[in-house]
Design an enzyme around this catalytic site. Structure first.
Site, short mmCIF file in Angstrom:
data_model
loop_
_atom_site.label_atom_id
_atom_site.label_comp_id
_atom_site.label_asym_id
_atom_site.label_seq_id
_atom_site.Cartn_x
_atom_site.Cartn_y
_atom_site.Cartn_z
N LEU A 141 0.87 -1.17 0.00
CA LEU A 141 0.00 0.00 0.00
C LEU A 141 0.91 1.22 0.00
O LEU A 141 1.98 1.20 0.62
CB LEU A 141 -0.90 0.03 1.25
N ASP A 142 0.51 2.27 -0.69
CA ASP A 142 1.29 3.50 -0.67
C ASP A 142 1.42 4.00 0.77
O ASP A 142 0.58 3.69 1.63
CB ASP A 142 0.62 4.59 -1.51
N LYS A 143 2.43 4.79 1.01
CA LYS A 143 2.71 5.32 2.34
C LYS A 143 1.46 5.92 2.98
O LYS A 143 1.17 5.68 4.15
CB LYS A 143 3.82 6.37 2.26
#
Length: 326
Positions: A141-143
């Site tokens: 998942l993106d940051k």
């Protein structure tokens, strides 16, 4: 040691001595820290631009005055240490671990984030996971994206989960707040590849990798829509790119959504909430898969984080106020 990827940006100007030389030869001369074979690969993958025009032919002959730019990723070995970082564990057994990732938590270490990541936390929570490639992380998942992630605790579990991802068996559903009001749900079927000039970003590209995103409307607001999304594929930044492509970028996404768009006549509270939401409004709400050992179909859900709840409440209240004034 664990493998990660870092983005590099190189820039130089060719000189007359490079006249009529091959592009890959010139790159190897300008940037001696990288091999000619590496440069050739980067050229073929579209990571090299001359005077801001991408060139994909290694044998391209140089004039000797071009501005050369390279934007690419390289595999690096990052020494990862166990760290006692709290994980919101939704489910765990001897084979898998499902976590609810908060915002502002990076999944993999890199040059700018060598510690304080999900991987560091996993090494502390499950020490033997260091024997599994990438500490068992099979999808990211993106940051600043919140929500559910599954981690394999054994090599056998990892192999099984990766197969489910590749075969599109694993089901991942998200919730998001997008800009503008949607009329109805639909499907975005548009290939995704590297942006032609901004090499750290993704974009819809004619010859990109196939990508399909299904979406349906949960609730419509005056200038936003709360949607549920389901991925068929798992391309980098897929939801963010696809929603921006259909003119419904995610609220709070400066990378693909541009400047914050404020509803005309919105209250001070609504404006403050929208401006104060400094991440893409995206949450991995549901994860379903076959257990790698028992073959049982399992599903987990994670409620919206409080910041997204507050954001949706703010645009809902804005909508009510304008309906009442009509």
């Amino acid at each position: 040691m664990t493998e990660s990827t870092d983005t590099i940006v190189l820039e130089a100007t060719a000189s007359p001595v490079h006249f009529n030389q091959r592009l890959d030869q010139v790159l190897a001369d300008l940037f001696p820290d990288y091999s000619r074979s590496k440069m050739k690969t980067w050229i073929q993958n579209g990571h090299v631009a001359l005077n801001d025009d991408v060139v994909t032919v290694p044998r391209h002959k140089m004039r000797g005055d071009e501005v050369v730019k390279v934007q690419a990723t390289i595999d690096v070995q990052v020494a990862s240490q166990p760290q006692n970082i709290d994980l919101d564990i939704v489910y765990e057994d001897k084979d898998i671990l499902v976590i609810n990732k908060p915002a502002d938590l990076v999944v993999h270490p890199g040059a700018g984030n060598s510690s304080g990541t999900v991987l560091n936390a996993l090494l502390a929570h499950v020490p033997e996971i260091d024997k599994v490639p990438r500490a068992g992380i099979v999808h990211r998942l993106d940051k600043d994206t919140t929500g559910l992630m599954v981690v394999a605790k054994t090599l056998q579990a990892q192999t099984h989960l990766v197969s489910q991802l590749q075969d599109r068996v694993m089901s991942r559903e998200y919730e998001a707040l997008v800009i503008n009001t949607m009329v109805a749900g639909g499907v975005v079927d548009a290939p995704i590849g590297r942006h032609p000039t901004k090499r750290t970003l993704m974009a819809v590209r004619e010859f990109g990798k196939p990508a399909v995103t299904h979406y349906r409307v949960i609730e419509k607001f005056r200038a936003h829509t709360h949607v549920r999304l389901k991925l068929e594929s798992g391309r980098t930044h897929q939801i963010r790119v696809h929603m921006a492509h259909i003119k419904h970028p995610l609220a709070g996404d400066p990378t693909y959504g541009g400047r914050p768009r404020l509803p005309k006549g919105a209250s001070e509270d609504c404006v403050a909430t929208l401006r104060g939401f400094r991440r893409q409004a995206l949450h991995a709400a549901q994860l379903s898969l076959y257990h790698p050992r028992t073959d049982e179909w399992m599903t987990w859900q994670a409620p919206l984080p409080t910041d997204m709840v507050s954001l949706i409440d703010a645009v809902r209240q804005d909508t009510r106020e304008h309906q009442d004034s009509e």
